[in-house]
Design an enzyme around this catalytic site. Structure first.
Site, PDB file in Angstrom:
ATOM      1  N   TRP A   1       0.875  -1.297   0.046  1.00  0.00           N
ATOM      2  CA  TRP A   1      -0.111  -0.094   0.066  1.00  0.00           C
ATOM      3  C   TRP A   1       0.738   1.740   0.628  1.00  0.00           C
ATOM      4  O   TRP A   1       0.779   2.473   0.165  1.00  0.00           O
ATOM      5  CB  TRP A   1      -1.190   0.114   1.168  1.00  0.00           C
ATOM      6  CG  TRP A   1      -2.117  -0.680   0.980  1.00  0.00           C
ATOM      7  CD1 TRP A   1      -2.496  -1.574  -0.154  1.00  0.00           C
ATOM      8  CD2 TRP A   1      -3.056  -1.538   2.059  1.00  0.00           C
ATOM      9  NE1 TRP A   1      -3.636  -2.800  -0.271  1.00  0.00           N
ATOM     10  CE2 TRP A   1      -3.758  -1.941   1.755  1.00  0.00           C
ATOM     11  CE3 TRP A   1      -3.424  -1.243   3.207  1.00  0.00           C
ATOM     12  CZ2 TRP A   1      -5.542  -3.336   2.117  1.00  0.00           C
ATOM     13  CZ3 TRP A   1      -4.582  -1.474   4.030  1.00  0.00           C
ATOM     14  CH2 TRP A   1      -5.429  -2.625   3.260  1.00  0.00           C
TER      15      TRP A   1
ATOM     16  N   HIS B   1      12.932  -2.343  -1.476  1.00  0.00           N
ATOM     17  CA  HIS B   1      11.888  -1.963  -2.371  1.00  0.00           C
ATOM     18  C   HIS B   1      12.586  -0.981  -3.341  1.00  0.00           C
ATOM     19  O   HIS B   1      13.388   0.433  -2.590  1.00  0.00           O
ATOM     20  CB  HIS B   1      11.492  -1.572  -2.325  1.00  0.00           C
ATOM     21  CG  HIS B   1       9.761  -0.766  -3.204  1.00  0.00           C
ATOM     22  ND1 HIS B   1       9.818   0.170  -3.942  1.00  0.00           N
ATOM     23  CD2 HIS B   1       8.877  -1.977  -3.608  1.00  0.00           C
ATOM     24  CE1 HIS B   1       8.810  -0.334  -4.620  1.00  0.00           C
ATOM     25  NE2 HIS B   1       7.996  -1.218  -4.965  1.00  0.00           N
TER      26      HIS B   1
ATOM     27  N   GLU C   1      11.490  -6.553  -9.834  1.00  0.00           N
ATOM     28  CA  GLU C   1      10.449  -6.120 -10.269  1.00  0.00           C
ATOM     29  C   GLU C   1      11.182  -4.835 -10.850  1.00  0.00           C
ATOM     30  O   GLU C   1      11.736  -4.241 -10.442  1.00  0.00           O
ATOM     31  CB  GLU C   1       9.879  -5.138  -8.798  1.00  0.00           C
ATOM     32  CG  GLU C   1       9.071  -6.154  -7.902  1.00  0.00           C
ATOM     33  CD  GLU C   1       8.493  -4.636  -7.041  1.00  0.00           C
ATOM     34  OE1 GLU C   1       7.397  -4.872  -7.574  1.00  0.00           O
ATOM     35  OE2 GLU C   1       8.256  -3.490  -6.258  1.00  0.00           O
TER      36      GLU C   1
HETATM   37  P1  13P Z   1       3.798  -1.080  -9.003  1.00  0.00           P
HETATM   38  O1  13P Z   1       2.180  -1.983  -8.554  1.00  0.00           O
HETATM   39  O2  13P Z   1       1.844   0.775  -8.663  1.00  0.00           O
HETATM   40  O3  13P Z   1       3.470  -0.151 -10.470  1.00  0.00           O
HETATM   41  O4  13P Z   1       3.906  -1.081  -7.803  1.00  0.00           O
HETATM   42  C1  13P Z   1       4.582  -2.018  -7.761  1.00  0.00           C
HETATM   43  C2  13P Z   1       4.783  -2.450  -6.695  1.00  0.00           C
HETATM   44  O5  13P Z   1       6.200  -1.390  -6.242  1.00  0.00           O
HETATM   45  C3  13P Z   1       5.034  -2.767  -5.003  1.00  0.00           C
HETATM   46  O6  13P Z   1       6.381  -3.407  -4.267  1.00  0.00           O
END
Ligand code: 13P
Length: 237
Positions: free
Chosen positions: A8, A90, A160
């Site tokens: 979130w 992250h 990611e």
């Molecule tokens: P979004 O799903 O908003 O692209 O973000 C991905 C994210 O950073 C999840 O940690």
């Protein structure tokens, strides 16, 4: 079973987080999914105490522990609250707080000794992707982050790509599969109780079905879509 991690970020205030957690707590989740909520620090302790049937994750913690570290989040606090998961590395923490793979590696050790399951984020930027250097970038990251001499418990790695976060762009299923396989292959001589590979970056209701077809992927780390009830309903029984 697939992990669905709802990150979130800083999207929701305390009231909004409480209300959405209530919605999640009442929902009958499809048993094929294991939802984990990562709310803001302000909400984390309260939600974890209030909604016993949900699992929660911290979005980050610091290197220092107990002491004179104004504004930081100690792992002790997370442990004391009986929170089971924590996101480490992250890309937004890397971007805005200068976190790097060496720090991620130290935090991973702290998580290990604190019995917190880490959710480690790795991924390449757009230039690296365009130059077709994703694998060598990920390899460099994994080399710094993990230590062959250590024995890891359960570890979740979220691939990611930086260019996919918040952009509406996603790699192809084949690209995600190749990187997930590459990560598993690279770490095959390392000791893990369980190693799970997730994908994150612009996962939403429109692409969820397509992304769910990726073989051997253990779940998703979802940002902006994870605050929408319409997205959450995808995991309803
Ligand atoms: P979004 O799903 O908003 O692209 O973000 C991905 C994210 O950073 C999840 O940690």
């Amino acid at each position: 079973m697939k992990f669905i991690i709802f990150n979130w970020k800083s999207y929701l205030n305390f009231k909004e987080s409480t209300s959405l957690a209530k919605f999640l707590a009442k929902m009958k989740f499809d048993k094929r999914f294991k939802p984990i909520v990562a709310p803001s620090n302000i909400s984390l302790g309260h939600l974890n105490k209030t909604f016993k049937n949900l699992l929660f994750s911290a979005q980050n913690f610091d290197l220092y522990g107990k002491g004179g570290f104004t504004s930081y989040t100690s792992i002790n606090d997370i442990k004391d609250q009986n929170i089971k998961f924590a996101i480490i590395g992250h890309s937004e923490v890397r971007q805005y707080s200068g976190e790097n793979d060496y720090i991620v590696s130290q935090k991973l050790k702290i998580a290990l000794s604190s019995k917190i399951t880490p959710i480690i984020c790795v991924g390449e930027d757009l230039l690296t992707y365009k130059k077709n250097k994703t694998k060598s970038h990920i390899k460099k990251q994994l080399n710094i982050i993990f230590d062959k001499k250590l024995k890891y418990d359960e570890v979740l790695i979220a691939y990611e790509p930086l260019w996919a976060i918040g952009s509406g762009l996603v790699p192809t299923n084949d690209e995600v599969l190749k990187i997930a396989d590459f990560i598993k292959l690279f770490l095959k001589d390392y000791t893990f109780k369980k190693l799970k590979i997730l994908y994150g970056g612009s996962v939403n209701s429109d692409n969820l079905e397509m992304l769910s077809k990726i073989k051997n992927l253990d779940g998703f780390l979802v940002g902006s879509a994870s605050i929408k009830k319409s997205f959450i309903n995808n995991f309803k029984l």
